[in-house]
Design an enzyme around this catalytic site. Structure first.
Site, PDB file in Angstrom:
ATOM      1  NE  ARG A 244      -2.528   5.945   1.909  1.00  0.00           N
ATOM      2  CZ  ARG A 244      -2.446   5.694   0.606  1.00  0.00           C
ATOM      3  NH1 ARG A 244      -2.168   4.462   0.201  1.00  0.00           N
ATOM      4  NH2 ARG A 244      -2.635   6.644  -0.281  1.00  0.00           N
ATOM      5  CE  LYS A 271      -6.923   8.356   2.204  1.00  0.00           C
ATOM      6  NZ  LYS A 271      -6.031   9.472   2.590  1.00  0.00           N
ATOM      7  CG  HIS A 333       0.702   8.917   7.016  1.00  0.00           C
ATOM      8  ND1 HIS A 333      -0.173   7.892   6.725  1.00  0.00           N
ATOM      9  CD2 HIS A 333       0.636   9.762   5.962  1.00  0.00           C
ATOM     10  CE1 HIS A 333      -0.758   8.122   5.558  1.00  0.00           C
ATOM     11  NE2 HIS A 333      -0.279   9.250   5.074  1.00  0.00           N
ATOM     12  NE  ARG A 336       1.878   7.361   2.546  1.00  0.00           N
ATOM     13  CZ  ARG A 336       1.552   6.910   1.332  1.00  0.00           C
ATOM     14  NH1 ARG A 336       2.053   5.749   0.906  1.00  0.00           N
ATOM     15  NH2 ARG A 336       0.739   7.583   0.542  1.00  0.00           N
ATOM     16  CG  HIS A 359      -0.456  10.170  -3.334  1.00  0.00           C
ATOM     17  ND1 HIS A 359       0.556  11.070  -3.115  1.00  0.00           N
ATOM     18  CD2 HIS A 359      -0.767   9.675  -2.103  1.00  0.00           C
ATOM     19  CE1 HIS A 359       0.847  11.122  -1.824  1.00  0.00           C
ATOM     20  NE2 HIS A 359       0.049  10.274  -1.194  1.00  0.00           N
ATOM     21  CE1 TYR A 369       1.730   6.124 -21.108  1.00  0.00           C
ATOM     22  CE2 TYR A 369       2.342   7.421 -19.180  1.00  0.00           C
ATOM     23  CZ  TYR A 369       2.686   6.796 -20.366  1.00  0.00           C
ATOM     24  OH  TYR A 369       3.977   6.830 -20.796  1.00  0.00           O
TER      25      TYR A 369
END
Length: 408
Positions: A244, A271, A333, A336, A359, A369
């Site tokens: 970001r 974030k 942004h 991304r 994310h 995991y």
């Protein structure tokens, strides 16, 4: 005992000593030697069994009829075994609490609670919205008195101006403050929970991003552009690392593990408030070597030109993209999104891509995991993406120093 008349009350004269005139039903007019008159109610304290008086209010502020009504209410309370003086103390405490817990005061408690949960920039933006659009009308009102019509009235001018996204966000923040008040035991329920449904909906606009086939145009425009070396390095750094804007702009040298070729971003800068580890491709390492003579002796990798002790503005990429012809086509942004689209089209594992973009996975088991195994699976993905960017620069010299043959 004969009832008092309004005339008797209004003409009661002071004497050398204070005295009381009874009205019946334990209601008395207390006339002091100064001439001041007030209403009192006589009752037996449940805790001690001793008679006492409690004040109801002064005359003429409280009329004879109003005093009788109050006395009737107190007789009911005493009949239930409740001390009227304790009720008065509780009411005063409640009033004091209401006056202290205004919407703004509770919002200050809420924003303090959010300190370690969201980034300082987001925190500042949220508070600014409340300052501009909520506090002028609601700030001084006790949290217990806030109603949906009040909140709607505060936001209606924004809707009239067409600032629908601002309405949506501010309503959300106001709801968060009220929900905090519920959780803190200050109010029983949130009266603002449905106010967003009253306003018009903002049209959904997808984030501006380039298509994969436009990557070459972007990279070559950056390479040819006449811009500060710090800005040019920052753009390529964010593009390669898929981070970001603020994460890239505020990168520090102590976050870089040169031996392991890793960029370890601490949780407080992310974030999602969790540490993010990024495998660094050879191209990323080349960017660091390019910028090292400029900032290697400083804290931040991409220092501000005006104040090198601070990091460069995260908006500098957007400004630079606008200057080289990409205004309205993409944003910092959006880089991304460009990476995500390209990698998905190439058939990379979607979970690995999401991990690379930091994310959050809503599935707790998968989330655990992913954090333990996806780092090594992201290395070839990051290397492929950097190689793709390098290939897109053919015919120019990218900031990483990779020169490619002129396309024919």
């Amino acid at each position: 005992m004969a009832k008092l008349t309004a005339r008797e009350v209004s003409t009661a004269k002071p004497r050398e000593k204070a005295y009381r005139l009874g009205d019946g039903g334990n209601l008395y007019l207390h006339v002091r030697s100064s001439g001041a008159r007030s209403w009192e109610f006589r009752y037996v304290k449940p805790s001690t069994g001793k008679p006492t008086f409690t004040g109801l209010g002064s005359f003429p502020d409280l009329s004879l009829a109003e005093a009788r009504q109050k006395a009737t209410e107190l007789r009911r309370i005493v009949a239930d075994g409740i001390d009227p003086q304790l009720v008065k103390i509780e009411q005063k405490a409640k009033l004091a609490s209401e006056q202290a817990n205004t919407f703004k005061a509770v919002a200050e408690l809420w924003i303090d609670m959010k300190q370690n949960r969201i980034t300082p920039k987001t925190l500042e933006g949220n508070w600014r919205k409340l300052e501009l659009y909520a506090f002028p009308l609601l700030g001084s009102i006790p949290i217990t008195k806030i109603t949906a019509p009040m909140a709607i009235a505060a936001l209606k001018p924004l809707e009239d101006k067409g600032l629908l996204e601002t309405v949506k966000r501010t309503a959300q923040l106001m709801n968060e403050v009220m929900t905090y008040a519920v959780n803190a035991g200050l109010i029983h329920s949130n009266p603002l929970s449905g106010i967003r449904e009253v306003f018009k909906k903002a049209k959904v606009t997808h984030m501006k991003a380039l298509k994969p086939e436009e990557l070459s145009e972007l990279v070559q425009a950056i390479a040819r552009a006449n811009m500060a070396i710090t800005t040019k390095c920052l753009i390529e750094w964010q593009l390669h690392t898929m981070t970001r804007p603020i994460e890239a702009a505020a990168a520090t040298w102590d976050e870089i593990d040169v031996e392991q070729k890793l960029w370890i971003i601490p949780a407080h800068r992310m974030k999602a408030r969790r540490e993010h580890v990024i495998p660094l491709s050879p191209q990323c390492m080349a960017i660091l070597e390019t910028i090292r003579p400029v900032s290697g002796h400083r804290e931040f990798i991409f220092p501000s030109i005006r104040d090198p002790k601070k990091h460069t503005d995260s908006e500098s990429i957007n400004k630079a993209l606008g200057r080289i012809g990409f205004h309205g086509r993409t944003t910092a942004h959006g880089l991304r999104s460009l990476a995500s689209t390209t990698l998905n089209e190439q058939g990379f594992n979607p979970d690995v891509i999401e991990a690379a973009l930091s994310h959050s996975d809503k599935n707790a088991i998968r989330k655990a995991y992913n954090r333990t195994t996806y780092l090594e699976r992201r290395r070839p993905l990051m290397d492929w993406w950097s190689k793709r960017i390098e290939e897109a620069s053919y015919g120019t010299v990218s900031i990483t120093g990779y020169r490619s043959l002129k396309a024919v």
